[in-house]
Write an enzyme that holds these catalytic residues in place. Sequence first.
Site, PDB file in Angstrom:
ATOM      1  N   ASP A  46       0.848  -1.195   0.000  1.00 29.74           N
ATOM      2  CA  ASP A  46       0.000   0.000   0.000  1.00 29.74           C
ATOM      3  C   ASP A  46       0.881   1.242   0.000  1.00 29.74           C
ATOM      4  O   ASP A  46       1.672   1.456   0.924  1.00 29.74           O
ATOM      5  CB  ASP A  46      -0.894  -0.010   1.249  1.00 29.74           C
ATOM      6  CG  ASP A  46      -1.809   1.199   1.327  1.00 29.74           C
ATOM      7  OD1 ASP A  46      -2.996   1.063   0.986  1.00 29.74           O
ATOM      8  OD2 ASP A  46      -1.344   2.280   1.747  1.00 29.74           O
ATOM      9  N   TYR A  51       2.858   9.917  -0.269  1.00 33.42           N
ATOM     10  CA  TYR A  51       3.970   9.359   0.488  1.00 33.42           C
ATOM     11  C   TYR A  51       5.326   9.695  -0.138  1.00 33.42           C
ATOM     12  O   TYR A  51       6.363   9.541   0.514  1.00 33.42           O
ATOM     13  CB  TYR A  51       3.848   7.842   0.605  1.00 33.42           C
ATOM     14  CG  TYR A  51       2.631   7.351   1.341  1.00 33.42           C
ATOM     15  CD1 TYR A  51       1.868   8.196   2.140  1.00 33.42           C
ATOM     16  CD2 TYR A  51       2.213   6.023   1.226  1.00 33.42           C
ATOM     17  CE1 TYR A  51       0.742   7.743   2.805  1.00 33.42           C
ATOM     18  CE2 TYR A  51       1.097   5.555   1.899  1.00 33.42           C
ATOM     19  CZ  TYR A  51       0.354   6.417   2.679  1.00 33.42           C
ATOM     20  OH  TYR A  51      -0.764   5.968   3.337  1.00 33.42           O
ATOM     21  N   LYS A  76      -2.650   5.772  -4.101  1.00 30.89           N
ATOM     22  CA  LYS A  76      -3.719   6.732  -3.827  1.00 30.89           C
ATOM     23  C   LYS A  76      -3.470   8.058  -4.521  1.00 30.89           C
ATOM     24  O   LYS A  76      -2.328   8.530  -4.581  1.00 30.89           O
ATOM     25  CB  LYS A  76      -3.847   6.963  -2.316  1.00 30.89           C
ATOM     26  CG  LYS A  76      -3.917   5.695  -1.492  1.00 30.89           C
ATOM     27  CD  LYS A  76      -3.976   6.003  -0.002  1.00 30.89           C
ATOM     28  CE  LYS A  76      -3.696   4.774   0.826  1.00 30.89           C
ATOM     29  NZ  LYS A  76      -2.267   4.392   0.833  1.00 30.89           N
ATOM     30  N   HIS A 104      -7.237   9.614  -1.761  1.00 24.94           N
ATOM     31  CA  HIS A 104      -6.569   9.529  -0.460  1.00 24.94           C
ATOM     32  C   HIS A 104      -7.368  10.197   0.658  1.00 24.94           C
ATOM     33  O   HIS A 104      -7.390   9.715   1.796  1.00 24.94           O
ATOM     34  CB  HIS A 104      -5.187  10.166  -0.553  1.00 24.94           C
ATOM     35  CG  HIS A 104      -4.237   9.709   0.495  1.00 24.94           C
ATOM     36  ND1 HIS A 104      -2.885   9.676   0.321  1.00 24.94           N
ATOM     37  CD2 HIS A 104      -4.435   9.234   1.751  1.00 24.94           C
ATOM     38  CE1 HIS A 104      -2.297   9.216   1.406  1.00 24.94           C
ATOM     39  NE2 HIS A 104      -3.217   8.952   2.298  1.00 24.94           N
TER      40      HIS A 104
END
Length: 300
Positions: A46, A51, A76, A104
């Site tokens: 994931d 990120y 996401k 997200h």
Amino acid sequence: MPFGSVKLNDGNEIPAIAFGSGSTMKGKDVTAYVGQALENGFSHIDTAQFYANEEFVGDAIREEGLQRDELFVTTKYGTGKVRDAIQNSLQKLGLKQVDLYLIHNPAMVDGTLENTWREFEKIKDAGLAKSIGVSNFSVQQLQDLDKIARIKPAVNQIRFHPYNWNQNKDLVAYASKQGIVLEAYSSLTPITKTPGGPVDHVLSNIGERIGATPAQVIFSWVKSKGVVIVTTTTKKERLEEYLAVADLPELTDAEITAIEEAGAKGPPSFRSFTQRKATFRLITVTIAVALFYGARWLLA
């Protein structure tokens, strides 16, 4: 025994536990950590645009040399035009298709929710993502989406742990009714961020019965709700500990209830605040009473 998978409302399946590249790993080279997770039995990775480490996730995937059907990849959408975002993510990951693509956060929607979701539906239609879904959506936001969606979200990934179970009960019930699978992140909050609370003792007692660590008991509780686990760690022994949850005895109804009742009391910080508030009220009342009777004495 492996964790197994959960059937999604579009006919696809999602592994019931995932290794996440977020949390403290944001913006870092996670190649070694993702590779370690894959080597130790995780098949679901994931990640997210936000990120800022999708390229390292891609490096790990290439280095491990797994067949594409041996791997489930979630990423996401965070910002920019949706079509550009998915193409950029796919390029960084080195993939032609992700297994799951999520919004997200509702706050990250570009324009209206309807326009953004239409782009997500096009992404699924084009085969750039097998399944589409959301993250951090409330019941109301899911209901708003349901009114305009041609394709229902397959997943809603949320913050989920014993201390916020009461706030999430309605969301869990709604998702179940709508056939939306929930994924849980930050489930270990009671032991990593708010230790010393009422949940600790319950976890310890249950752990003694089933031969499990507190973290394993929490994940067993998440699993009992039919919720997919998303977790992360840099340590191999933790990966093994988390995957071993699949082999533990199931929690009893009484144990599940005990965890939730303890969680309803709130984490230590909340309880301390409540206690301080009660103490302040008591002091205020005491002073008021003293002043009242003191004034009466002076006037007598």
